[in-house]
Motif scaffolding. Structure first.
Motif, PDB file in Angstrom:
ATOM      1  N   SER A 125       0.853  -1.190   0.000  1.00 29.97           N
ATOM      2  CA  SER A 125       0.000   0.000   0.000  1.00 29.97           C
ATOM      3  C   SER A 125       0.883   1.233   0.000  1.00 29.97           C
ATOM      4  CB  SER A 125      -0.917   0.019   1.226  1.00 29.97           C
ATOM      5  OG  SER A 125      -0.155   0.090   2.417  1.00 29.97           O
ATOM      6  N   SER A 126       0.424   2.281  -0.648  1.00 28.13           N
ATOM      7  CA  SER A 126       1.204   3.519  -0.632  1.00 28.13           C
ATOM      8  C   SER A 126       1.242   4.092   0.771  1.00 28.13           C
ATOM      9  CB  SER A 126       0.622   4.532  -1.622  1.00 28.13           C
ATOM     10  OG  SER A 126      -0.679   4.937  -1.235  1.00 28.13           O
ATOM     11  N   ALA A 127       0.149   3.929   1.536  1.00 29.36           N
ATOM     12  CA  ALA A 127       0.119   4.426   2.917  1.00 29.36           C
ATOM     13  C   ALA A 127       1.194   3.760   3.758  1.00 29.36           C
ATOM     14  CB  ALA A 127      -1.256   4.172   3.533  1.00 29.36           C
ATOM     15  N   GLY A 128       1.361   2.458   3.579  1.00 28.03           N
ATOM     16  CA  GLY A 128       2.374   1.739   4.334  1.00 28.03           C
ATOM     17  C   GLY A 128       3.784   2.080   3.905  1.00 28.03           C
ATOM     18  N   ARG A 129       4.005   2.168   2.609  1.00 28.81           N
ATOM     19  CA  ARG A 129       5.370   2.433   2.130  1.00 28.81           C
ATOM     20  C   ARG A 129       5.820   3.852   2.477  1.00 28.81           C
ATOM     21  NH1 ARG A 129       3.578  -0.703  -2.303  1.00 28.81           N
ATOM     22  NH2 ARG A 129       3.227   1.159  -3.571  1.00 28.81           N
ATOM     23  N   LEU A 151       4.251  11.649   6.937  1.00 31.26           N
ATOM     24  CA  LEU A 151       3.719  12.700   7.800  1.00 31.26           C
ATOM     25  C   LEU A 151       4.368  12.544   9.165  1.00 31.26           C
ATOM     26  CD1 LEU A 151       1.547  14.990   7.734  1.00 31.26           C
ATOM     27  CD2 LEU A 151      -0.009  13.354   8.801  1.00 31.26           C
ATOM     28  N   ARG A 152       5.181  13.523   9.554  1.00 30.42           N
ATOM     29  CA  ARG A 152       5.838  13.490  10.858  1.00 30.42           C
ATOM     30  C   ARG A 152       5.110  14.403  11.821  1.00 30.42           C
ATOM     31  NH1 ARG A 152      11.123  11.336  10.875  1.00 30.42           N
ATOM     32  NH2 ARG A 152      10.960  11.646  13.140  1.00 30.42           N
ATOM     33  N   SER A 181       1.628   8.538   7.901  1.00 30.79           N
ATOM     34  CA  SER A 181       1.460   8.867   6.481  1.00 30.79           C
ATOM     35  C   SER A 181       0.054   9.392   6.276  1.00 30.79           C
ATOM     36  CB  SER A 181       1.689   7.637   5.594  1.00 30.79           C
ATOM     37  OG  SER A 181       0.669   6.661   5.781  1.00 30.79           O
ATOM     38  N   VAL A 182      -0.122  10.158   5.219  1.00 26.62           N
ATOM     39  CA  VAL A 182      -1.452  10.607   4.816  1.00 26.62           C
ATOM     40  C   VAL A 182      -1.683  10.075   3.411  1.00 26.62           C
ATOM     41  CG1 VAL A 182      -0.544  12.848   4.013  1.00 26.62           C
ATOM     42  CG2 VAL A 182      -3.000  12.576   4.479  1.00 26.62           C
TER      43      VAL A 182
END
Length: 253
Positions: free
Chosen positions: A136-140, A204-205, A212-213
């Motif tokens: 997933s892009s969110a995970g990566r 996203l820090r 992540s967003v």
């Protein structure tokens, strides 16, 4: 591995969140497909602990405000800034697609905040949903923030289940996606875990938290729009940077 008793408590909470009115023991057992005896024991235990009560005699059980107080206390100890929620809502409004903030949970990315698209055909997601971190892009977008040795430790836990033809099935394939994302400036996905779903994500820090967003929607509507979606997300993240760094925690009303 799922522990049945624990799963039943969570299923009961979800049941009341949808029902939104008291339920008798018989209604709970019938609606959830539970044996009457185990339903009686479970409800009795939760009532004894102060988390269910009878608003009116013999009219059924309903959760007490103790759940809210408990969850609010937990949330306040590790809060997301209010700016994070505003960011999610703003991106969802501007892109028209479901938007979420995710955190690493084991080998998955778990959604901490979600704003769903208003389209009838959309990515249905809710807080607590999980997607594979590597697929997933969110995970990566979270993996990219980890030190190489931390990523390697996570990779050793992966089963590398094939969800679709585009699922990355090796460590090299994941690392290649991370390098491409660094060059591109954002992370993206195409049906790697959920069929016909395209996604765009940014790291996203918030303090020392690596999040992540992500924006995700149907391939037919989002695949070719990914660069534009990324531009919208980048602008929104930049405009909310100060609030993300020093904002107030999100409260449950």
């Amino acid at each position: 591995m799922s522990v049945r008793q624990a799963a039943n408590v969570l299923e009961l909470l979800e049941y009341f969140s949808q029902r939104r009115r008291p339920a008798t023991l018989a209604e709970i057992a019938d609606d959830l497909g539970w044996p009457r005896s185990s339903t009686f024991n479970l409800i009795g235990t939760i009532v004894e602990k102060g988390y269910l009560y009878e608003p009116r005699p013999r009219a059924g059980y309903y959760p007490t405000p103790r759940w809210l107080k408990l969850v609010q206390t937990i949330t306040d100890a590790e809060p997301l800034p209010e700016a994070a929620h505003r960011l999610v809502v703003e991106i969802a409004a501007e892109t028209g697609e479901t938007t979420a903030i995710a955190a690493l949970s084991g080998v998955s990315a778990m959604f901490l905040d979600v704003a769903e698209s208003t389209h009838s055909v959309r990515y249905h997601a809710q807080i607590g949903d999980r997607v594979p971190a590597h697929a997933s892009s969110a995970g990566r977008a979270i993996l990219a923030q980890l030190a190489p040795e931390a990523r390697q430790a996570l990779y050793r836990k992966l089963a590398f289940e094939r969800y679709s033809e585009t699922t990355p099935m090796t460590v090299d394939a994941i690392e290649s996606e991370l390098r491409l994302a660094e060059e591109r400036g954002y992370h993206q996905s195409h049906s790697e875990y959920i069929p016909d779903l395209a996604g765009v994500s940014f790291p996203l820090r918030i303090g020392d938290r690596r999040l992540s967003v992500v924006v995700a929607g149907p391939v037919s509507r989002c695949l070719d729009r990914r660069p534009r979606i990324a531009q919208t997300m980048r602008s929104a993240i930049t405009s909310h940077e100060a609030g993300l760094a020093a904002g107030q925690p999100v409260r449950i009303d």
